[in-house]
Design a protein around this motif. Sequence first.
Motif, PDB file in Angstrom:
ATOM      1  N   ASN A  42     -36.357   5.606  -5.748  1.00 15.56           N
ATOM      2  CA  ASN A  42     -36.764   6.598  -4.745  1.00 15.56           C
ATOM      3  C   ASN A  42     -36.457   6.185  -3.308  1.00 15.56           C
ATOM      4  O   ASN A  42     -36.410   7.031  -2.418  1.00 15.56           O
ATOM      5  N   ASN A  43     -36.261   4.897  -3.092  1.00 14.48           N
ATOM      6  CA  ASN A  43     -35.987   4.424  -1.735  1.00 14.48           C
ATOM      7  C   ASN A  43     -35.038   3.237  -1.828  1.00 14.48           C
ATOM      8  O   ASN A  43     -35.400   2.103  -1.489  1.00 14.48           O
ATOM      9  N   THR A  44     -33.827   3.493  -2.296  1.00 15.50           N
ATOM     10  CA  THR A  44     -32.866   2.422  -2.563  1.00 15.50           C
ATOM     11  C   THR A  44     -32.539   1.668  -1.275  1.00 15.50           C
ATOM     12  O   THR A  44     -32.117   2.278  -0.286  1.00 15.50           O
ATOM     13  N   PRO A  45     -32.740   0.343  -1.264  1.00 13.81           N
ATOM     14  CA  PRO A  45     -32.484  -0.444  -0.048  1.00 13.81           C
ATOM     15  C   PRO A  45     -30.986  -0.699   0.138  1.00 13.81           C
ATOM     16  O   PRO A  45     -30.504  -1.827   0.020  1.00 13.81           O
ATOM     17  N   ALA A  46     -30.254   0.364   0.407  1.00 10.43           N
ATOM     18  CA  ALA A  46     -28.800   0.272   0.535  1.00 10.43           C
ATOM     19  C   ALA A  46     -28.285   1.469   1.317  1.00 10.43           C
ATOM     20  O   ALA A  46     -28.981   2.483   1.471  1.00 10.43           O
ATOM     21  N   THR A  47     -27.065   1.340   1.790  1.00  7.67           N
ATOM     22  CA  THR A  47     -26.404   2.393   2.555  1.00  7.67           C
ATOM     23  C   THR A  47     -25.017   2.623   1.972  1.00  7.67           C
ATOM     24  O   THR A  47     -24.395   1.703   1.441  1.00  7.67           O
ATOM     25  N   VAL A  48     -24.552   3.855   2.055  1.00  3.79           N
ATOM     26  CA  VAL A  48     -23.195   4.208   1.649  1.00  3.79           C
ATOM     27  C   VAL A  48     -22.459   4.723   2.877  1.00  3.79           C
ATOM     28  O   VAL A  48     -22.981   5.559   3.624  1.00  3.79           O
ATOM     29  N   PHE A  49     -21.244   4.216   3.090  1.00  5.29           N
ATOM     30  CA  PHE A  49     -20.412   4.668   4.198  1.00  5.29           C
ATOM     31  C   PHE A  49     -19.112   5.269   3.678  1.00  5.29           C
ATOM     32  O   PHE A  49     -18.531   4.763   2.716  1.00  5.29           O
ATOM     33  N   ARG A  50     -18.666   6.327   4.343  1.00  8.41           N
ATOM     34  CA  ARG A  50     -17.278   6.780   4.202  1.00  8.41           C
ATOM     35  C   ARG A  50     -16.542   6.272   5.430  1.00  8.41           C
ATOM     36  O   ARG A  50     -16.970   6.524   6.565  1.00  8.41           O
ATOM     37  N   ILE A  51     -15.428   5.578   5.220  1.00 11.68           N
ATOM     38  CA  ILE A  51     -14.730   4.891   6.303  1.00 11.68           C
ATOM     39  C   ILE A  51     -13.309   5.439   6.398  1.00 11.68           C
ATOM     40  O   ILE A  51     -12.533   5.359   5.436  1.00 11.68           O
ATOM     41  N   THR A  52     -12.977   6.001   7.561  1.00  6.01           N
ATOM     42  CA  THR A  52     -11.697   6.677   7.778  1.00  6.01           C
ATOM     43  C   THR A  52     -10.999   6.082   8.990  1.00  6.01           C
ATOM     44  O   THR A  52     -11.583   6.041  10.084  1.00  6.01           O
ATOM     45  N   PRO A  53      -9.766   5.585   8.845  1.00  8.14           N
ATOM     46  CA  PRO A  53      -9.056   5.061  10.024  1.00  8.14           C
ATOM     47  C   PRO A  53      -8.702   6.184  10.992  1.00  8.14           C
ATOM     48  O   PRO A  53      -8.311   7.278  10.578  1.00  8.14           O
ATOM     49  N   ASN A  54      -8.846   5.908  12.282  1.00  5.30           N
ATOM     50  CA  ASN A  54      -8.549   6.931  13.290  1.00  5.30           C
ATOM     51  C   ASN A  54      -7.051   7.131  13.485  1.00  5.30           C
ATOM     52  O   ASN A  54      -6.617   8.200  13.915  1.00  5.30           O
ATOM     53  N   ASN A  55      -6.281   6.106  13.173  1.00  5.05           N
ATOM     54  CA  ASN A  55      -4.831   6.187  13.336  1.00  5.05           C
ATOM     55  C   ASN A  55      -4.154   5.942  11.992  1.00  5.05           C
ATOM     56  O   ASN A  55      -4.689   5.246  11.121  1.00  5.05           O
ATOM     57  N   THR A  56      -2.972   6.509  11.817  1.00  2.00           N
ATOM     58  CA  THR A  56      -2.251   6.317  10.567  1.00  2.00           C
ATOM     59  C   THR A  56      -1.860   4.848  10.422  1.00  2.00           C
ATOM     60  O   THR A  56      -1.554   4.159  11.411  1.00  2.00           O
ATOM     61  N   THR A  57      -1.903   4.377   9.207  1.00  3.47           N
ATOM     62  CA  THR A  57      -1.561   2.986   8.930  1.00  3.47           C
ATOM     63  C   THR A  57      -0.507   2.947   7.822  1.00  3.47           C
ATOM     64  O   THR A  57      -0.398   3.871   7.013  1.00  3.47           O
ATOM     65  N   GLU A  58       0.258   1.862   7.791  1.00  6.25           N
ATOM     66  CA  GLU A  58       1.227   1.694   6.709  1.00  6.25           C
ATOM     67  C   GLU A  58       0.467   1.347   5.432  1.00  6.25           C
ATOM     68  O   GLU A  58      -0.323   0.399   5.400  1.00  6.25           O
ATOM     69  N   LEU A  59       0.700   2.126   4.386  1.00  5.27           N
ATOM     70  CA  LEU A  59      -0.064   1.953   3.155  1.00  5.27           C
ATOM     71  C   LEU A  59       0.403   0.723   2.378  1.00  5.27           C
ATOM     72  O   LEU A  59       1.584   0.400   2.338  1.00  5.27           O
ATOM     73  N   ASP A  60      -0.547   0.068   1.769  1.00  9.27           N
ATOM     74  CA  ASP A  60      -0.283  -1.074   0.895  1.00  9.27           C
ATOM     75  C   ASP A  60      -1.140  -0.899  -0.358  1.00  9.27           C
ATOM     76  O   ASP A  60      -2.153  -1.565  -0.543  1.00  9.27           O
ATOM     77  N   PRO A  61      -0.747   0.025  -1.246  1.00  8.45           N
ATOM     78  CA  PRO A  61      -1.621   0.409  -2.355  1.00  8.45           C
ATOM     79  C   PRO A  61      -1.795  -0.702  -3.385  1.00  8.45           C
ATOM     80  O   PRO A  61      -0.888  -1.485  -3.658  1.00  8.45           O
ATOM     81  N   TYR A  62      -2.991  -0.727  -3.960  1.00 12.15           N
ATOM     82  CA  TYR A  62      -3.298  -1.660  -5.038  1.00 12.15           C
ATOM     83  C   TYR A  62      -2.587  -1.244  -6.328  1.00 12.15           C
ATOM     84  O   TYR A  62      -2.402  -0.061  -6.604  1.00 12.15           O
ATOM     85  N   ASP A  63      -2.217  -2.247  -7.134  1.00  5.18           N
ATOM     86  CA  ASP A  63      -1.805  -1.992  -8.503  1.00  5.18           C
ATOM     87  C   ASP A  63      -3.050  -1.736  -9.346  1.00  5.18           C
ATOM     88  O   ASP A  63      -4.184  -1.940  -8.900  1.00  5.18           O
ATOM     89  N   TYR A  64      -2.829  -1.323 -10.598  1.00  8.41           N
ATOM     90  CA  TYR A  64      -3.967  -1.172 -11.509  1.00  8.41           C
ATOM     91  C   TYR A  64      -4.567  -2.552 -11.771  1.00  8.41           C
ATOM     92  O   TYR A  64      -3.844  -3.510 -12.048  1.00  8.41           O
ATOM     93  N   PRO A  65      -5.892  -2.711 -11.673  1.00 13.27           N
ATOM     94  CA  PRO A  65      -6.508  -4.042 -11.781  1.00 13.27           C
ATOM     95  C   PRO A  65      -6.487  -4.583 -13.207  1.00 13.27           C
ATOM     96  O   PRO A  65      -6.476  -3.830 -14.178  1.00 13.27           O
ATOM     97  N   GLU A  66      -6.482  -5.906 -13.316  1.00 12.93           N
ATOM     98  CA  GLU A  66      -6.569  -6.547 -14.619  1.00 12.93           C
ATOM     99  C   GLU A  66      -7.949  -6.301 -15.219  1.00 12.93           C
ATOM    100  O   GLU A  66      -8.967  -6.396 -14.527  1.00 12.93           O
ATOM    101  N   LEU A  67      -7.996  -5.975 -16.495  1.00  5.95           N
ATOM    102  CA  LEU A  67      -9.254  -5.639 -17.163  1.00  5.95           C
ATOM    103  C   LEU A  67      -9.806  -6.831 -17.931  1.00  5.95           C
ATOM    104  O   LEU A  67      -9.058  -7.689 -18.416  1.00  5.95           O
ATOM    105  N   ARG A  68     -11.126  -6.873 -18.047  1.00  3.63           N
ATOM    106  CA  ARG A  68     -11.746  -7.832 -18.953  1.00  3.63           C
ATOM    107  C   ARG A  68     -11.456  -7.387 -20.395  1.00  3.63           C
ATOM    108  O   ARG A  68     -11.428  -6.195 -20.696  1.00  3.63           O
ATOM    109  N   VAL A  69     -11.259  -8.343 -21.270  1.00  2.00           N
ATOM    110  CA  VAL A  69     -10.798  -8.051 -22.631  1.00  2.00           C
ATOM    111  C   VAL A  69     -11.977  -8.010 -23.592  1.00  2.00           C
ATOM    112  O   VAL A  69     -12.787  -8.947 -23.651  1.00  2.00           O
TER     113      VAL A  69
END
Length: 509
Positions: free
Chosen positions: A254-281
Motif C-alpha cells: 500500500n505504500n511501496t518505499p520506491a519511486t519510478v521514473f521515466r527518463i527522456t533525453p532532451n537531445n537526440t543521441t547516437e543509439l547503441d542498442p543492447y543485444d539480446y541478454p544471455e539467459l540463465r539455463v
Amino acid sequence: MKRYMPLILLGFLFTVLIGTALAQDMEANNKQANDTEAFQQALEQDGFTVQEGELAYFDLLKLLEEGALPSAYGNNPTTKYLIYFVPPAPGYEVDEQISEITSTLGVSGNLTPFWNLRPDEAVVFVGRTPPECRYFSYDHYIMHRTYDNERRWLFANIADTVNNLVIKSEGTPDGEPGNPFNQTTVIIITADRGIDQRIRAAAQSAGYSDNITNIQVLPSVMLNMGLENDSDTFAAFVRPALINDTQAEENYINNTPATVFRITPNNTTELDPYDYPELRVRGTGQTEFDLMDDLEDLRVAILDRYNESNATELPISVWAPVGTDAIQRGINVLGPNNDAAYLWTANQTISSPTPPFFDTSEYYPFLRDPAITLGNDSNESIIVYGVNHVATGKAMYSNFAIYGADTWNGVRAISDADFSGSAEEYLPDNPNAKYLYAYKLSRNCSEDDQYCYEVPYGQGAYGLELDQPFFIGFRIYLENSTKTGPAYSEIVYDRAIKFDPMSSGNMSS
C-alpha cells in the motif's frame, strides 16, 4: 503495585522498541527521499527530462469485479502484483480505457501501466525491495504488438527476471549471496547502452553505488521501440510471494518505499542498442522421476478412499510457453516468467492470438466443454496431488489455484506451506510420502479434513459459482541452484481427480 511492575516495564520496553523502529523507518525514508531527489537532479543536469510515476497493486480481481477488465487473466493469488505506473512520453496523454484501469486502482494523474518507449528512453525503479518472503522478482513484458495492422495482446515476458537470488542491492552487492529483502536497489529498463551508462553515472553521483544497480534489457532486435500507434507496449511488474509478516506485506503493497521514473533525453543521441541478454539455463540433470512409483501408490490410495464416488482424472499439460515463443508466434501467454514452470488441468497449452483486453470466456472452449464444476454435495470434491517440488529441491515455492474457466479468476492459492506433510495420511508407511502431497477442494470441509479448502461461492470474482466450470493452475517457482525456473523435462507433473456422487457421472481412470 509490585506485582504489576514487570508488566509496566514490559510495556515501557515495547514502547521504546516500537518508537526506535519508527524512528529508524523515518530516518530511512528521509534518506531515500533525499537520495532520490539528488538522483533526479543529477539526471536533469545531464540533459534528461525526468517524469515521476508510482507503483501500485495491480489487483486483477478488483478490476474484474468492477468491470474495468473482462477477466482476471489467471492471477496468482499467492502474489500481490505491483505494477509500474509510468507517465506517457512528454506531450502524450493516457487513453480512456487505460484511465479507467488507473482510476479503479486509485491511481491518479496522467499515468499508465502499459507504456511505449523510445529507443533512447528508460524507465527506472529506485527504492527498497520487498520484505522477507519466499520469492520476489522484477520482470518486464511486451503487452501489445501490431501484426499486419492487427493489435494483439501478448503479455509476454522478454528475458530473465531480476529475482531475490540474483538482484544487486545494498544487502547483495554485485548479486552476491546475502540479504536481498528490504534493501535499496536501482533497476534500469532501457534498450540503449549509452543511456544505461549515463543513468548509472547520475545514480552514483547521488550516492547509489554501481554494484546495487541492475539492468533489464529491451532488445531492439526483437522489439518495435517508439511512440507510434504500431509500436510495442510494455509493462513492468514486481512479484513478491509469501511475505513472512502480514503487516509488513500490507505496508509494502500500500505504500511501496520506491519511486519510478521515466527518463527522456532532451537531445537526440547516437543509439547503441543492447543485444539480446544471455539467459540463465534451466535444468540440473537431476529429476523427480524416482518418485513415480510412490506417486502411483498415492493415486491408488486416493481412489480407494473415495471409492464410493465416481472419479474423473483431469488432464494435465503445460499451461503457458515462454514469452519469446509468444512474440515469435503472435500469441497471448498471460504473463509467465522465466522463474517458473506452469501446468494446468487441460489437454492443450494456451496458444490463441487475442485482441487487447480480450474476454477469456470467448477463448479456450476445451476448458468449458465438457464442463467440470464443483457443487455443494458433501460427496463432491477435487483431490489435487503430486510431488512436493519444494521438498525435492526443484522449487523455492510451489502452489496451485482453482480458477473459473470463463473469467480465469484465481480465488486462493494453496502453497507448499499448506500441503506439506499431507500425503502421509494416505501413505503412512511410505518414507517417500514426505516428498508428495494430497489436498482436497470442496464446498464442505469436515473437521477431520486438515488439508482441505472450502471454495467460496456467491462472492462474485472472489468466489467460484456452483455451476461455473473450473480449471486448476500450478506454478513451480525458482530452482535454487540455477536461479531460474525448473526444467519441464525434470519435474513430475502435478495431478487432480474430481469426485462426484455415484448418481452422476461416469467412472474414468
